[in-house]
Design a protein around this motif. Structure first.
Motif, mmCIF file in Angstrom:
data_model
loop_
_atom_site.group_PDB
_atom_site.id
_atom_site.type_symbol
_atom_site.label_atom_id
_atom_site.label_comp_id
_atom_site.label_asym_id
_atom_site.label_seq_id
_atom_site.Cartn_x
_atom_site.Cartn_y
_atom_site.Cartn_z
ATOM 1 N N PRO A 50 -9.834 0.615 -29.372
ATOM 2 C CA PRO A 50 -9.374 1.673 -30.272
ATOM 3 C C PRO A 50 -8.314 1.242 -31.276
ATOM 4 O O PRO A 50 -7.966 2.031 -32.154
ATOM 5 C CB PRO A 50 -8.828 2.740 -29.314
ATOM 6 C CG PRO A 50 -8.542 2.023 -28.047
ATOM 7 C CD PRO A 50 -9.548 0.916 -27.973
ATOM 8 N N SER A 51 -7.825 0.020 -31.165
ATOM 9 C CA SER A 51 -6.951 -0.496 -32.219
ATOM 10 C C SER A 51 -7.747 -0.829 -33.476
ATOM 11 O O SER A 51 -7.172 -0.995 -34.555
ATOM 12 C CB SER A 51 -6.210 -1.748 -31.742
ATOM 13 O OG SER A 51 -7.120 -2.799 -31.466
ATOM 14 N N GLU A 52 -9.090 -0.884 -33.357
ATOM 15 C CA GLU A 52 -9.913 -1.283 -34.493
ATOM 16 C C GLU A 52 -11.101 -0.372 -34.755
ATOM 17 O O GLU A 52 -11.759 -0.496 -35.800
ATOM 18 C CB GLU A 52 -10.416 -2.722 -34.295
ATOM 19 C CG GLU A 52 -9.297 -3.734 -34.152
ATOM 20 C CD GLU A 52 -9.672 -5.102 -34.664
ATOM 21 O OE1 GLU A 52 -10.779 -5.258 -35.205
ATOM 22 O OE2 GLU A 52 -8.841 -6.009 -34.538
ATOM 23 N N ALA A 53 -11.413 0.547 -33.842
ATOM 24 C CA ALA A 53 -12.571 1.433 -34.013
ATOM 25 C C ALA A 53 -12.348 2.684 -33.173
ATOM 26 O O ALA A 53 -11.576 2.659 -32.206
ATOM 27 C CB ALA A 53 -13.859 0.722 -33.595
ATOM 28 N N PRO A 54 -13.005 3.806 -33.524
ATOM 29 C CA PRO A 54 -12.766 5.049 -32.782
ATOM 30 C C PRO A 54 -13.157 4.925 -31.317
ATOM 31 O O PRO A 54 -14.233 4.442 -30.977
ATOM 32 C CB PRO A 54 -13.635 6.084 -33.514
ATOM 33 C CG PRO A 54 -14.613 5.290 -34.316
ATOM 34 C CD PRO A 54 -13.948 4.000 -34.639
ATOM 35 N N GLU A 55 -12.262 5.367 -30.453
ATOM 36 C CA GLU A 55 -12.392 5.204 -29.014
ATOM 37 C C GLU A 55 -13.686 5.792 -28.461
ATOM 38 O O GLU A 55 -14.201 6.802 -28.935
ATOM 39 C CB GLU A 55 -11.211 5.869 -28.317
ATOM 40 C CG GLU A 55 -11.170 7.382 -28.516
ATOM 41 C CD GLU A 55 -9.958 8.021 -27.862
ATOM 42 O OE1 GLU A 55 -10.163 8.888 -26.994
ATOM 43 O OE2 GLU A 55 -8.817 7.667 -28.226
ATOM 44 N N ASN A 56 -14.214 5.135 -27.436
ATOM 45 C CA ASN A 56 -15.353 5.625 -26.663
ATOM 46 C C ASN A 56 -16.617 5.822 -27.496
ATOM 47 O O ASN A 56 -17.499 6.598 -27.123
ATOM 48 C CB ASN A 56 -14.996 6.933 -25.936
ATOM 49 C CG ASN A 56 -14.373 6.683 -24.574
ATOM 50 O OD1 ASN A 56 -14.668 5.702 -23.905
ATOM 51 N ND2 ASN A 56 -13.498 7.588 -24.154
ATOM 52 N N THR A 57 -16.713 5.126 -28.623
ATOM 53 C CA THR A 57 -17.939 5.160 -29.422
ATOM 54 C C THR A 57 -18.681 3.836 -29.272
ATOM 55 O O THR A 57 -18.124 2.833 -28.814
ATOM 56 C CB THR A 57 -17.625 5.379 -30.911
ATOM 57 O OG1 THR A 57 -16.820 4.284 -31.391
ATOM 58 C CG2 THR A 57 -16.903 6.692 -31.130
ATOM 59 N N LEU A 58 -19.936 3.842 -29.709
ATOM 60 C CA LEU A 58 -20.697 2.594 -29.683
ATOM 61 C C LEU A 58 -20.072 1.585 -30.640
ATOM 62 O O LEU A 58 -20.072 0.377 -30.360
ATOM 63 C CB LEU A 58 -22.160 2.860 -30.042
ATOM 64 C CG LEU A 58 -22.914 3.815 -29.112
ATOM 65 C CD1 LEU A 58 -24.379 3.889 -29.512
ATOM 66 C CD2 LEU A 58 -22.783 3.403 -27.651
#
Length: 309
Positions: A50-58
């Motif tokens: 989640p430091s680089e992409a929305p959490e818990n997504t593919l």
């Protein structure tokens, strides 16, 4: 980064005991089992990266894979019509556009929405416009992607008290996805929860699955958890060398020493300090940076050295 050993830490630091948390390969790290050295703690991607992409997504686990993060953690809940999805909060408000799409349905609980309704939500724009249109994944889709990425999974059953029977449903879905075969169970899957009763139910259904209890029970209470849990996974602020030794001194239901995976640590110095306290895994929003910090210390002969050798 060079940090000298903590003077307060004494005794042998116990390394990882189960293949299901084998350290990810890194050229700077010592080989697991090297004489006089405990293996580096495993860096686990908290909800992906989640430091680089929305959490818990593919997108989050794909980015974690690109960064070399082998283990990822997620959160599983159930929709109104009985589908298992991957989302952390028990409401949809923080990480989707549900308030805009369904303004009259506060407080937007996961259990109040069908899978089709959740499937219309944007789970990426809140993070960055680059992720507009990212969806809340079903567990089935998430498992397929983890397999495709050759990753391993620390699966949290989120608030199981809200979803009666979710343990049996979870085992059925894992089985359909091929995640209860020998390879996955032995080396690629851990199921964790804050709810001890839920873990006991899961253990009765599938004793072969490795399980982790989220929390930091007092040392005298640990033995009762060892009956159904293979890991005790605390808030990192609760970890002491003495407590870690008390955990490692007990064997779990599979006859191996209990492990400790601490959460949530995003600072390299903190990760190194935890490693010196003997933890087996570190859950992080930026697991790749934690892995780098640990690897940077690996050339220090005193780092994770076994004083008994």
């Amino acid at each position: 980064m060079r940090i000298r050993p903590l003077a307060a830490v004494t005794g042998t630091l116990v390394g990882l005991s189960l293949a299901a948390l084998a350290p990810a390969a890194t050229s700077a790290a010592p080989a697991p089992g090297a004489a006089g050295r405990a293996p580096l703690p495993v860096a686990i991607g908290h909800r992906g990266v989640p430091s680089e992409a929305p959490e818990n997504t593919l997108a989050s686990i794909d980015r974690a894979a690109e960064l070399g993060t082998e283990w990822v953690e997620n959160d599983v809940q159930r929709t109104k019509d009985g589908a298992l999805i991957v989302l952390h909060d028990t409401t949809l408000a923080r990480t989707t556009d549900v308030e805009q799409r369904y303004p009259g349905r506060a407080p937007w609980k996961v259990a109040d929405f069908t899978l089709a309704e959740i499937g219309t939500l944007d789970a990426g724009s809140w993070y960055d416009r680059r992720f507009a249109g990212e969806r809340v994944p079903t567990l089935a889709a998430y498992l397929r992607r983890v397999d495709h990425n050759r990753q391993k999974l620390l699966l949290e059953v989120k608030a199981p008290e809200l979803y009666p029977g979710i343990e049996r449903q979870l085992t059925s879905e894992l089985d359909r996805a091929g995640w209860l075969d020998g390879d996955h169970v032995a080396d690629r899957l851990v199921v964790q929860s804050f709810n001890a009763a839920s873990l006991k139910t899961l253990h009765a259904l599938r004793p072969d699955i490795k399980k982790g209890f989220l929390g930091a029970p007092q040392a005298p209470e640990l033995r009762s958890y060892a009956a159904f849990a293979d890991q005790i996974n605390p808030d990192h602020a609760k970890v002491t060398a003495e407590w870690v030794r008390a955990v490692h001194a007990l064997k779990g239901p599979h006859g191996r020493p209990l492990e400790v995976c601490a959460w949530t640590v995003d600072d390299g110095d903190d990760a190194v300090a935890l490693a010196r306290l003997g933890v087996d895994g570190i859950i992080s929003n930026a697991a790749h940076t934690i892995a780098d910090a640990l690897a940077d210390e690996a050339d220090d002969p005193s780092f994770l050295a076994d004083p008994a050798t």
